[in-house]
Motif scaffolding. Structure first.
Motif, PDB file in Angstrom:
ATOM      1  N   UNK A 222       0.822  -1.214   0.000  1.00  0.00           N
ATOM      2  CA  UNK A 222       0.000   0.000   0.000  1.00  0.00           C
ATOM      3  C   UNK A 222       0.859   1.269   0.000  1.00  0.00           C
ATOM      4  N   UNK A 223       0.674   2.141  -0.973  1.00  0.00           N
ATOM      5  CA  UNK A 223       1.422   3.401  -0.997  1.00  0.00           C
ATOM      6  C   UNK A 223       0.882   4.375   0.049  1.00  0.00           C
ATOM      7  N   UNK A 224       1.672   5.390   0.343  1.00  0.00           N
ATOM      8  CA  UNK A 224       1.304   6.337   1.397  1.00  0.00           C
ATOM      9  C   UNK A 224      -0.015   7.034   1.104  1.00  0.00           C
ATOM     10  N   UNK A 225      -0.305   7.278  -0.195  1.00  0.00           N
ATOM     11  CA  UNK A 225      -1.561   7.967  -0.506  1.00  0.00           C
ATOM     12  C   UNK A 225      -2.771   7.096  -0.191  1.00  0.00           C
ATOM     13  N   UNK A 226      -2.640   5.777  -0.304  1.00  0.00           N
ATOM     14  CA  UNK A 226      -3.741   4.891   0.078  1.00  0.00           C
ATOM     15  C   UNK A 226      -3.898   4.849   1.591  1.00  0.00           C
ATOM     16  N   UNK A 227      -2.793   4.786   2.301  1.00  0.00           N
ATOM     17  CA  UNK A 227      -2.851   4.757   3.764  1.00  0.00           C
ATOM     18  C   UNK A 227      -3.503   6.031   4.297  1.00  0.00           C
ATOM     19  N   UNK A 228      -3.225   7.141   3.656  1.00  0.00           N
ATOM     20  CA  UNK A 228      -3.806   8.412   4.096  1.00  0.00           C
ATOM     21  C   UNK A 228      -5.317   8.452   3.899  1.00  0.00           C
ATOM     22  N   UNK A 229      -5.829   7.617   2.987  1.00  0.00           N
ATOM     23  CA  UNK A 229      -7.264   7.616   2.679  1.00  0.00           C
ATOM     24  C   UNK A 229      -8.085   6.704   3.578  1.00  0.00           C
ATOM     25  N   UNK A 230      -7.464   5.903   4.403  1.00  0.00           N
ATOM     26  CA  UNK A 230      -8.199   4.892   5.168  1.00  0.00           C
ATOM     27  C   UNK A 230      -9.435   5.493   5.830  1.00  0.00           C
ATOM     28  N   UNK A 246       5.463 -11.383  10.237  1.00  0.00           N
ATOM     29  CA  UNK A 246       5.646 -10.345  11.259  1.00  0.00           C
ATOM     30  C   UNK A 246       6.379  -9.124  10.701  1.00  0.00           C
ATOM     31  N   UNK A 247       7.419  -9.345   9.910  1.00  0.00           N
ATOM     32  CA  UNK A 247       8.226  -8.235   9.402  1.00  0.00           C
ATOM     33  C   UNK A 247       7.422  -7.322   8.483  1.00  0.00           C
ATOM     34  N   UNK A 248       6.649  -7.919   7.591  1.00  0.00           N
ATOM     35  CA  UNK A 248       5.881  -7.089   6.666  1.00  0.00           C
ATOM     36  C   UNK A 248       4.722  -6.407   7.397  1.00  0.00           C
ATOM     37  N   UNK A 249       4.214  -7.029   8.452  1.00  0.00           N
ATOM     38  CA  UNK A 249       3.206  -6.363   9.271  1.00  0.00           C
ATOM     39  C   UNK A 249       3.782  -5.130   9.946  1.00  0.00           C
ATOM     40  N   UNK A 250       5.017  -5.243  10.409  1.00  0.00           N
ATOM     41  CA  UNK A 250       5.684  -4.087  11.007  1.00  0.00           C
ATOM     42  C   UNK A 250       5.896  -2.993   9.970  1.00  0.00           C
ATOM     43  N   UNK A 251       6.230  -3.415   8.751  1.00  0.00           N
ATOM     44  CA  UNK A 251       6.386  -2.435   7.671  1.00  0.00           C
ATOM     45  C   UNK A 251       5.095  -1.658   7.462  1.00  0.00           C
ATOM     46  N   UNK A 252       3.968  -2.357   7.447  1.00  0.00           N
ATOM     47  CA  UNK A 252       2.675  -1.694   7.268  1.00  0.00           C
ATOM     48  C   UNK A 252       2.434  -0.694   8.394  1.00  0.00           C
ATOM     49  N   UNK A 253       2.688  -1.126   9.622  1.00  0.00           N
ATOM     50  CA  UNK A 253       2.484  -0.242  10.780  1.00  0.00           C
ATOM     51  C   UNK A 253       3.365   0.997  10.668  1.00  0.00           C
ATOM     52  N   UNK A 254       4.636   0.808  10.328  1.00  0.00           N
ATOM     53  CA  UNK A 254       5.554   1.947  10.214  1.00  0.00           C
ATOM     54  C   UNK A 254       5.120   2.907   9.121  1.00  0.00           C
ATOM     55  N   UNK A 255       4.704   2.362   7.967  1.00  0.00           N
ATOM     56  CA  UNK A 255       4.247   3.213   6.872  1.00  0.00           C
ATOM     57  C   UNK A 255       2.963   3.951   7.248  1.00  0.00           C
ATOM     58  N   UNK A 256       2.096   3.282   7.995  1.00  0.00           N
ATOM     59  CA  UNK A 256       0.860   3.913   8.448  1.00  0.00           C
ATOM     60  C   UNK A 256       1.162   5.104   9.350  1.00  0.00           C
ATOM     61  N   UNK A 257       2.107   4.925  10.258  1.00  0.00           N
ATOM     62  CA  UNK A 257       2.462   5.998  11.187  1.00  0.00           C
ATOM     63  C   UNK A 257       3.090   7.183  10.453  1.00  0.00           C
ATOM     64  N   UNK A 258       3.798   6.914   9.351  1.00  0.00           N
ATOM     65  CA  UNK A 258       4.438   7.989   8.588  1.00  0.00           C
ATOM     66  C   UNK A 258       3.468   8.686   7.645  1.00  0.00           C
ATOM     67  N   UNK A 259       2.340   8.058   7.369  1.00  0.00           N
ATOM     68  CA  UNK A 259       1.392   8.612   6.408  1.00  0.00           C
ATOM     69  C   UNK A 259       0.610   9.765   7.019  1.00  0.00           C
ATOM     70  N   UNK A 260      -0.256  10.359   6.216  1.00  0.00           N
ATOM     71  CA  UNK A 260      -1.083  11.478   6.677  1.00  0.00           C
ATOM     72  C   UNK A 260      -2.435  11.025   7.221  1.00  0.00           C
ATOM     73  N   UNK A 261      -2.583   9.711   7.437  1.00  0.00           N
ATOM     74  CA  UNK A 261      -3.813   9.217   8.068  1.00  0.00           C
ATOM     75  C   UNK A 261      -3.921   9.812   9.460  1.00  0.00           C
ATOM     76  N   UNK A 262      -5.074  10.296   9.812  1.00  0.00           N
ATOM     77  CA  UNK A 262      -5.233  11.008  11.080  1.00  0.00           C
ATOM     78  C   UNK A 262      -5.749  10.175  12.226  1.00  0.00           C
ATOM     79  N   UNK A 263      -5.840   8.843  12.037  1.00  0.00           N
ATOM     80  CA  UNK A 263      -6.396   8.004  13.083  1.00  0.00           C
ATOM     81  C   UNK A 263      -5.367   7.524  14.086  1.00  0.00           C
ATOM     82  N   UNK A 264      -5.830   6.697  15.019  1.00  0.00           N
ATOM     83  CA  UNK A 264      -4.960   6.126  16.047  1.00  0.00           C
ATOM     84  C   UNK A 264      -4.834   4.628  15.824  1.00  0.00           C
TER      85      UNK A 264
END
Length: 302
Positions: A222-230, A246-264
């Motif tokens: 998932x690119x950052x623009x998709x994560x920002x749209x969640x 586990x590693x790729x799940x961590x990647x998703x979490x890290x990318x989510x935190x760096x994105x502009x998604x405003x959730x928790x």
């Protein structure tokens, strides 16, 4: 000399494909009918989402103490490598019974199309159709009476494990992009999510999806623009320490935190456990019960 009919063209974690076009899935899936659980009082029944393509669901209704109370909707997408398992299997029937009871939620467990009969992206389209079916009840005049009477459309949770978690992500992107009128997706729960990561898993997914965008396909990475749209405000991700994903799940979490998604986002990790341990190896164990409790607590927070 081996017959051409038995020559293997590709072999993956869950299936092998022969040169003559046949596909052999390594796992058989049993199915059980809906029922009423004698311990929790959770009832279940099956509904048809669409005839063509064939999409259905099993709905779980917890024991009702107050008929006027509206219940959150736990929209569940089962895992199984996009090619096996079922919303009607004994394992997922039991799991959804437990989740519906713990969360005090009406659960909709989707039976979507599987490879090879229906290659990817059928599963993504089917789960979107099922979510739209849920939406069709928002005015209390939909095809299912349980949904009309008990469902709270301001508290919809997209939930899934493994490949099902991947589909939840994509649904949340679509909700954030296109909207879902009269429905609020309050949160998402991802258990041991699949986003490719290992070369063999990438290759398997790409093979099941003939019309793909390569290893950077946005459903895999998932690119950052998709994560920002969640289209949800809260997320809970479960990890297992020894999960091969586990590693790729961590990647998703890290990318989510760096994105502009405003959730928790909240993370729960179970130490010394493997992928889908709560379903496969120790469903009655303390860590599996802990997963059920934290899953239910997340939904009850709203």
């Amino acid at each position: 000399m081996e017959s051409t009919n038995n020559e293997v063209a590709h072999e993956f974690r869950f299936f092998k494909a022969y040169k003559d076009g046949r596909v052999e899935i390594f796992y058989n899936t049993q199915k059980v009918p809906p029922s009423t659980d004698s311990v929790t009082g959770v009832q279940s029944k099956d509904v048809i989402i669409s005839q063509e393509p064939a999409v259905s669901a099993r709905i779980f209704l917890p024991k009702i103490h107050d008929p006027t109370q509206k219940l959150p909707i736990l929209f569940y997408i089962h895992g199984g490598g996009f090619c096996f398992e079922s919303a009607f299997s004994p394992m997922f029937h039991k799991h959804l019974t437990s989740l519906a009871a713990e969360a005090n939620a009406i659960a909709v467990s989707v039976e979507y199309g599987l490879f090879p009969d229906r290659p990817i992206p059928a599963c993504y389209d089917d789960t979107w159709a099922a979510l739209k079916w849920v939406q069709s009840h928002s005015n209390r005049d939909g095809p299912d009476q349980w949904m009309n009477q008990y469902a709270d459309f301001d508290r919809v949770f997209l939930c899934g494990d493994s490949g099902g978690a991947n589909m939840c992500h994509n649904l949340a992107v679509w909700v954030g992009s296109d909207g879902l009128p009269e429905v609020k997706v309050a949160g998402m729960v991802m258990v041991h999510p699949f986003f490719g990561g290992l070369a063999v898993d990438d290759e398997m997914w790409l093979y099941m999806c003939p019309d793909n965008g390569g290893v950077q396909d946005r459903r895999l990475r998932p690119p950052s623009e998709d994560l920002a749209k969640l289209g949800c405000e809260r997320m809970l991700i479960f990890f297992a320490e020894k999960d091969h994903l586990r590693e790729v799940g961590q990647w998703y979490y890290d990318e989510l935190k760096k994105s502009e998604w405003g959730g928790s986002v909240e993370v729960v990790e179970h130490e010394d456990e493997f992928h889908e341990f709560h379903l496969l190896s120790e469903p009655e164990g303390e860590k599996a019960l802990d997963l059920i409790r934290k899953f239910g607590s997340f939904i009850k927070q709203n």
